[in-house]
Design a protein around this motif. Structure first.
Motif, short mmCIF file in Angstrom:
data_model
loop_
_atom_site.label_atom_id
_atom_site.label_comp_id
_atom_site.label_asym_id
_atom_site.label_seq_id
_atom_site.Cartn_x
_atom_site.Cartn_y
_atom_site.Cartn_z
N GLN A 115 33.02 39.14 42.83
CA GLN A 115 33.90 38.11 44.11
C GLN A 115 33.06 36.80 43.85
O GLN A 115 31.93 37.22 45.01
CB GLN A 115 34.88 39.14 45.42
N LEU A 160 39.90 33.95 36.67
CA LEU A 160 40.20 33.86 38.12
C LEU A 160 41.33 33.70 38.65
O LEU A 160 42.20 32.66 38.06
CB LEU A 160 39.20 32.43 38.90
N CYS A 162 43.43 33.26 41.64
CA CYS A 162 43.23 32.48 43.88
C CYS A 162 44.07 32.14 44.11
O CYS A 162 44.82 31.40 43.09
CB CYS A 162 41.92 31.97 43.52
N TYR A 177 39.03 29.82 49.62
CA TYR A 177 40.12 30.20 48.29
C TYR A 177 40.30 32.18 48.89
O TYR A 177 39.39 32.68 49.42
CB TYR A 177 40.02 31.02 47.05
N CYS A 179 40.68 35.60 46.80
CA CYS A 179 40.62 35.91 44.64
C CYS A 179 40.50 37.09 44.45
O CYS A 179 39.31 37.83 45.80
CB CYS A 179 38.89 34.64 44.02
#
Length: 565
Positions: A115, A160, A162, A177, A179
């Motif tokens: 992450q 990604l 996010c 963000y 994500c």
């Protein structure tokens, strides 16, 4: 032949067998819930930012986040900018496990999830469809002072996903963000004590590598591995159940071979089901403790797939062999339309497994979900397998309905039988329906316990005891299917018990009266493995007798004494 044990065993003995099986079933749940720990453990890691000051980034050099040979570290990227350290010179280092701990082969596998902590900046936002390019390597050693040995190295791409939940303004700069977690690494065996991950995020504006991915602040990893205590309980169950199923399998086939006739289709399928159960039980995992067998996860998936494919095929053939209204039975070829979707669905899941875990044997960082094409391919395999499963379930319900309707329709022939024989066949009908309900209960329990294990917190508190629900699910369901296969082989083994010469003759060749009196296009019907099929066949014979010629009816006194059986 006098039928199967389920038909000839007294109700008292059947109840005793059922109670014993229920006790073993309860014990299998208790082993997982009260003795075994949670199946898996998740450990969180925060990557340390190391500086690679050597120009050209010397290969074979490993950066240790702590210990006697730890790397030169920085706290954040602001410090890197003040020291004029380029992004390509920063290495994210993660040591697995945490300090003062060791990994163990009892952990069986290790799954690592990644992450990114990405801060919002007005001038450096995450672009749509942004892809992070990751240069990653993993090494191992078994001594804290030893040299690191490279296990794998790869350049991976992760898309990604996010979301910034607040308004994108200057006032909100610095917020993170949200994500999604990204699949990062999977090892099929934990054969070494220490592992080291070195991660780089190379930047190249010319080649548009890692451009438009936002301002990455930190990298977090979650390492998931099987608990050693659960592994020992699991191995112990396999070691106990393997000889149990093997002994009943040998005993069952010995009883089949002692018959004067060749085995029928249902008996062959039951034997194949026992073989598949034995195959999945064999505790080859013991060898994974001493050997670095990285293919054990893939091998385990293949074994489970073979067993469940055989189990689904068994249910179809089991119902089909009790219909008796079809022109042909006792041949595997007539079930190809029903078994075909099972084989095809299993093959799709096998291909899906090979596309991921098969590749991971060489590259543990590979994930089929990392690319759009791989995701679409994986979803296609899963959807096709799901469609096959739905079609199978609907058809199985239809076949069970047909069998029950067929049996109910034949019950009208029971009053014409002698009292002893009528009670015998009524018992057969009840036992067959009960077995079908037990089968549906086993399938329902598998689904129910799987859902419970996904939605609960993993354990329940019961007085002074802590019940591990997930562990109870694994051991209980595994024990349940072993007991189910054990019961099928035991109850459907040929019985040596006889109810007199007349009953024995009728059970051995239930349509013999029909062949003597009124030959039909259905003759000769294949011998059945159960008295219930014999009952259905006799009922059909009685129905055909109503269409016999007048000459045959005039000789009814010749066969009324033998009718019906």
């Amino acid at each position: 032949m006098a039928g199967a044990i389920i038909e000839n065993m007294s109700t008292k003995k059947l109840v005793i067998v059922g109670v014993i099986l229920l006790l073993f079933q309860a014990f299998s749940f208790m082993v997982g819930g009260l003795i075994a720990p949670s199946p898996t453990t998740a450990v969180h890691y925060l990557a340390t930012k190391c500086v690679d000051a050597v120009k050209g980034h010397q290969s074979g050099r490993w950066f240790m986040p702590w210990g006697p040979n730890q790397c030169d570290k920085i706290q954040d990227f602001d410090e890197a900018m003040s020291k004029k350290i380029e992004a390509n010179d920063i290495v994210f280092a993660v040591h697995i496990p945490l300090p003062n701990k060791e990994m163990s082969p009892w952990f069986q596998f290790m799954l690592v999830i990644l992450q990114f902590d990405i801060a919002f900046k007005m001038y450096n936002q995450i672009e749509d469809g942004a892809v992070a390019t990751i240069d990653v390597g993993v090494a191992y050693r078994d001594d804290m002072l030893g040299e690191w040995t490279e296990m794998a190295h790869s350049i991976e791409r992760r898309k990604l996903s996010c979301n910034f939940t607040t308004t994108k303004t200057y006032e909100n700069e610095g917020r993170y963000y949200e994500c999604d977690l990204l699949p990062f690494m999977e090892l099929g065996n934990v054969a070494h004590k220490y592992y080291l991950l070195n991660i780089r995020l190379p930047v190249s504006e010319r080649n548009k590598i890692n451009v438009g991915i936002g301002e990455i602040k930190d990298i977090r990893l979650v390492g998931i591995h099987q608990n050693g205590g659960f592994t020992k309980v699991w191995f112990a169950m396999k070691t106990f159940l393997t000889p149990s199923i093997l002994i009943i399998l040998v005993w069952y086939w010995r009883r089949i071979t002692l018959m004067t006739r060749p085995p029928v289709l249902l008996e062959k399928v039951i034997f194949a089901l026992g073989l598949c159960m034995t195959f999945i039980n064999i505790p080859v995992e013991w060898f994974s403790v001493g050997f670095n067998w990285t293919w054990m996860l893939l091998f385990g998936d293949i074994r489970q797939g073979i067993f469940y494919a055989m189990l689904l095929s068994f249910w179809i053939i089991f119902c089909g062999e009790h219909l008796m209204d079809q022109m042909e039975r006792n041949r595997f070829s007539i079930y190809w339309k029903q078994v075909g979707p099972i084989v095809f669905g299993s093959f799709c899941l096998f291909i899906f497994d090979m596309c991921e875990r098969g590749v991971q044997l060489k590259n543990p960082f590979y994930s089929i979900w990392a690319s759009d094409v791989g995701t679409e391919l994986a979803m296609a395999f899963i959807i096709v397998a799901g469609i096959c499963a739905c079609l199978y379930f609907l058809f199985l319900c239809f076949m069970v309905f047909q069998v029950f309707r067929n049996i109910s329709g034949k019950r009208s022939s029971l009053p014409a039988m002698s009292k002893a024989r009528r009670l015998h066949y009524e018992g057969l009908i009840f036992r067959f329906k009960f077995l079908m309900l037990v089968t549906l209960t086993c399938a329902a329990m598998t689904v129910i316990f799987f859902i419970i294990s996904q939605v609960n917190e993993g354990h329940w508190h019961w007085g002074d005891y802590t019940v591990q629900v997930n562990s109870a699910f694994f051991t209980g369901i595994y024990g349940m299917w072993n007991l189910y296969v054990f019961a099928i082989m035991f109850l459907y083994a040929p019985s040596h018990k006889r109810y007199g010469d007349e009953q024995s003759r009728d059970l051995q060749d239930p349509c013999s009266h029909d062949r003597r009196i009124a030959p039909s296009p259905l003759d000769p019907l294949p011998l059945s493995a159960t008295g219930l099929s014999a009952f259905l066949c006799v009922c059909k014979s009685m129905h055909q007798l109503t269409h016999c010629s007048l000459a045959v009816i005039e000789n009814k006194n010749l066969f009324l004494t033998d009718l019906p059986s």
